[in-house]
Scaffold this motif. Structure first.
Motif, short mmCIF file in Angstrom:
data_model
loop_
_atom_site.label_atom_id
_atom_site.label_comp_id
_atom_site.label_asym_id
_atom_site.label_seq_id
_atom_site.Cartn_x
_atom_site.Cartn_y
_atom_site.Cartn_z
N UNK A 50 4.38 3.03 2.53
CA UNK A 50 2.79 2.54 1.86
C UNK A 50 3.40 1.55 0.79
N UNK A 51 5.26 1.79 -0.28
CA UNK A 51 5.23 0.50 -0.73
C UNK A 51 5.37 -1.08 0.08
N UNK A 52 5.93 -0.63 1.21
CA UNK A 52 6.25 -1.97 1.65
C UNK A 52 5.19 -2.67 3.04
N UNK A 53 4.10 -1.59 3.37
CA UNK A 53 3.21 -2.56 3.35
C UNK A 53 1.77 -2.08 3.48
N UNK A 54 1.25 -1.13 2.58
CA UNK A 54 0.35 -0.90 1.33
C UNK A 54 -0.60 -0.29 2.96
N UNK A 55 0.39 0.60 3.54
CA UNK A 55 -0.78 1.65 4.70
C UNK A 55 -0.12 2.61 4.54
N UNK A 56 -1.32 3.54 4.19
CA UNK A 56 -1.31 5.49 3.91
C UNK A 56 -1.43 5.77 4.77
N UNK A 57 -0.32 6.25 5.63
CA UNK A 57 -0.42 7.12 6.65
C UNK A 57 -1.18 8.32 6.91
N UNK A 58 -2.59 8.29 7.43
CA UNK A 58 -3.81 8.83 7.24
C UNK A 58 -3.93 10.25 8.62
N UNK A 59 -3.98 11.33 8.38
CA UNK A 59 -4.10 12.48 9.72
C UNK A 59 -5.52 13.09 9.43
N UNK A 60 -6.30 13.09 10.78
CA UNK A 60 -7.23 13.12 10.87
C UNK A 60 -7.74 14.82 11.83
N UNK A 61 -7.96 15.51 11.55
CA UNK A 61 -7.89 16.64 11.15
C UNK A 61 -9.73 17.19 11.57
N UNK A 62 -9.78 17.82 13.15
CA UNK A 62 -11.01 18.32 13.71
C UNK A 62 -10.88 19.05 13.76
N UNK A 63 -12.32 20.23 13.72
CA UNK A 63 -12.21 21.20 13.40
C UNK A 63 -13.71 22.02 13.61
N UNK A 64 -14.01 22.93 15.09
CA UNK A 64 -15.12 22.96 15.40
C UNK A 64 -15.40 24.25 14.98
N UNK A 65 -16.43 24.29 14.10
CA UNK A 65 -16.90 25.41 14.13
C UNK A 65 -16.32 25.95 12.96
N UNK A 66 -16.87 27.06 12.42
CA UNK A 66 -16.44 27.40 11.36
C UNK A 66 -14.96 29.11 10.70
N UNK A 67 -14.22 28.69 12.04
CA UNK A 67 -13.84 30.48 12.09
C UNK A 67 -12.84 31.27 10.91
N UNK A 68 -13.16 31.01 9.78
CA UNK A 68 -12.36 31.32 8.17
C UNK A 68 -10.87 31.49 8.48
N UNK A 69 -10.52 32.08 9.46
CA UNK A 69 -8.79 31.72 9.66
C UNK A 69 -8.13 30.57 9.44
#
Ligand SMILES: NC(=O)C1=CN([C@@H]2O[C@H](COP(=O)(O)OP(=O)(O)OC[C@H]3O[C@@H](n4cnc5c(N)ncnc54)[C@H](OP(=O)(O)O)[C@@H]3O)[C@@H](O)[C@H]2O)C=CC1
Ligand SMILES: Nc1nc(=O)c2c([nH]1)NC[C@@H]1CN(c3ccc(C(=O)N[C@@H](CCC(=O)O)C(=O)O)cc3)C=[N+]21
Length: 284
Positions: free
Chosen positions: A28-47
């Motif tokens: 981030x300091x060198x390039x201004x890019x913040x690593x980004x993780x996309x999390x995809x969840x189908x449904x609402x299973x509590x666990x």
């Protein structure tokens, strides 16, 4: 036999996450890019909701941004593939995690394949799996990668050892067996069609036992060979593993606690692979 030494996944994971946070801050300091993780969840299973939240919290602390994409339980395979294809093409997203298990109406394999290999930080695509099986560079499936790292930390060399993997799922059992094979262990898999008597006799011969089933205390201490290394990836309701910890601890030489063993290593591997993906995708 005295009690087994505990393999401290929490401590090792903290060190890996600290290093990962430094790498993220440097990028981030060198390039201004913040690593980004996309999390995809189908449904609402509590666990699953809990796991995804844990992954997001841990990401934030490591300087990784998360983009959460919650989808309704009624999402079709085609809709899910569209979402994953868009995230794969989005230059602001460096890693994609599609939480498993999904509803039975979803074709999990087709969905995983919609993740671009360079963003497959959870190691679930065919490309990642085959690279891993051939010992080529690529992202490992997070829990198996974390387990091997933990064994390395405790100087457990699988070469020539008899290893049994109980479970053969695509994200856990099967790949951990292949990684152990890659380290020259003699690997046996047990699964739901393995008769209970065979499970017991195979475990009794094993120098390394990896439990990856999702059945509380399926593996009994009386079946653990004295001095064996026991890795319990099971994570069942009430923080109970797939191994009967108290009895196994009396016979094993090394054992992972639940919680505090494999679980934290999974997340540490995910974060470290996300930053690695961001570094590779960023032209400095
Ligand atoms: N700590 C962590 O980071 C993680 C923990 N987990 C935990 O690990 C466990 C397994 O997860 P996952 O692999 O996703 O689960 P799956 O349900 O996808 O796979 C379970 C596997 O266990 C096998 N199995 C089922 N019953 C038996 C039995 N009686 N004897 C032997 N084998 C059996 C199944 O066989 P078959 O193939 O024949 O159906 C299958 O291969 C769960 O407790 C899960 O929560 C999972 C991922 C990460
Ligand atoms: N595509 C996909 N990838 C996964 O990696 C994946 C998944 N789907 N589906 C569900 C399982 C489960 N899983 C866990 C991760 C961390 C802990 C963990 O950190 N547990 C802590 C305890 C946390 C607590 O309870 O506070 C521990 O064991 O010490 C547990 C479980 C990843 N999974």
């Amino acid at each position: 036999m005295s009690q087994a030494t505990l393999m401290d996944g929490t401590g090792l994971a903290r060190r890996i996450v600290d290093e990962t946070a430094k790498r993220a801050a440097d990028l981030t300091g060198r390039t201004g890019v913040t690593p980004c993780l996309a999390t995809v969840l189908v449904g609402e299973d509590p666990a699953s909701v809990t796991y995804v939240r844990m992954k997001q919290n841990r990401s934030r602390k490591a300087g990784i941004a998360s983009r959460h994409v919650p989808l309704p339980a009624t999402t079709t395979t085609a809709e899910l593939i569209t979402t994953l294809t868009e995230l794969s093409a989005d230059p602001a997203v460096h890693g994609i995690l599609l939480q498993h298990p999904m509803g039975h109406h979803i074709d999990e394999r087709a969905a995983f394949e919609a993740i671009a290999p360079e963003k497959d930080v959870d190691g679930v695509t065919l490309a990642s799996f085959s690279a891993m099986s051939f010992g080529l560079p690529g992202f490992s499936s997070c829990t198996p990668g974390g387990i091997i790292r933990l064994l390395d930390e405790y100087d457990v060399d699988p070469a020539g050892k008899r290893a049994v993997v109980v479970g053969r799922s695509a994200i856990l059992g099967k790949p951990v067996g292949l990684l152990l094979l890659g380290r020259d262990a003699t690997v046996t898999y047990c699964h739901s069609r393995t008769p209970a008597a065979d499970l017991s006799s195979v475990v009794r011969e094993a120098d390394i036992v990896v439990a990856a089933v999702g059945r509380p205390r399926l593996i009994r201490g009386e079946d653990i060979k004295p001095g064996a290394v026991v890795v319990d990836a099971g994570y069942n309701a009430g923080n109970v593993g797939d191994v009967d910890f108290d009895s196994a601890r009396e016979r094993a030489s090394l054992i992972t606690p639940v919680p505090g063993g494999v679980g934290p290593m999974t997340i540490a591997t995910l974060l470290s692979q996300t930053v690695e993906a961001a570094v590779r995708q960023t032209v400095a």
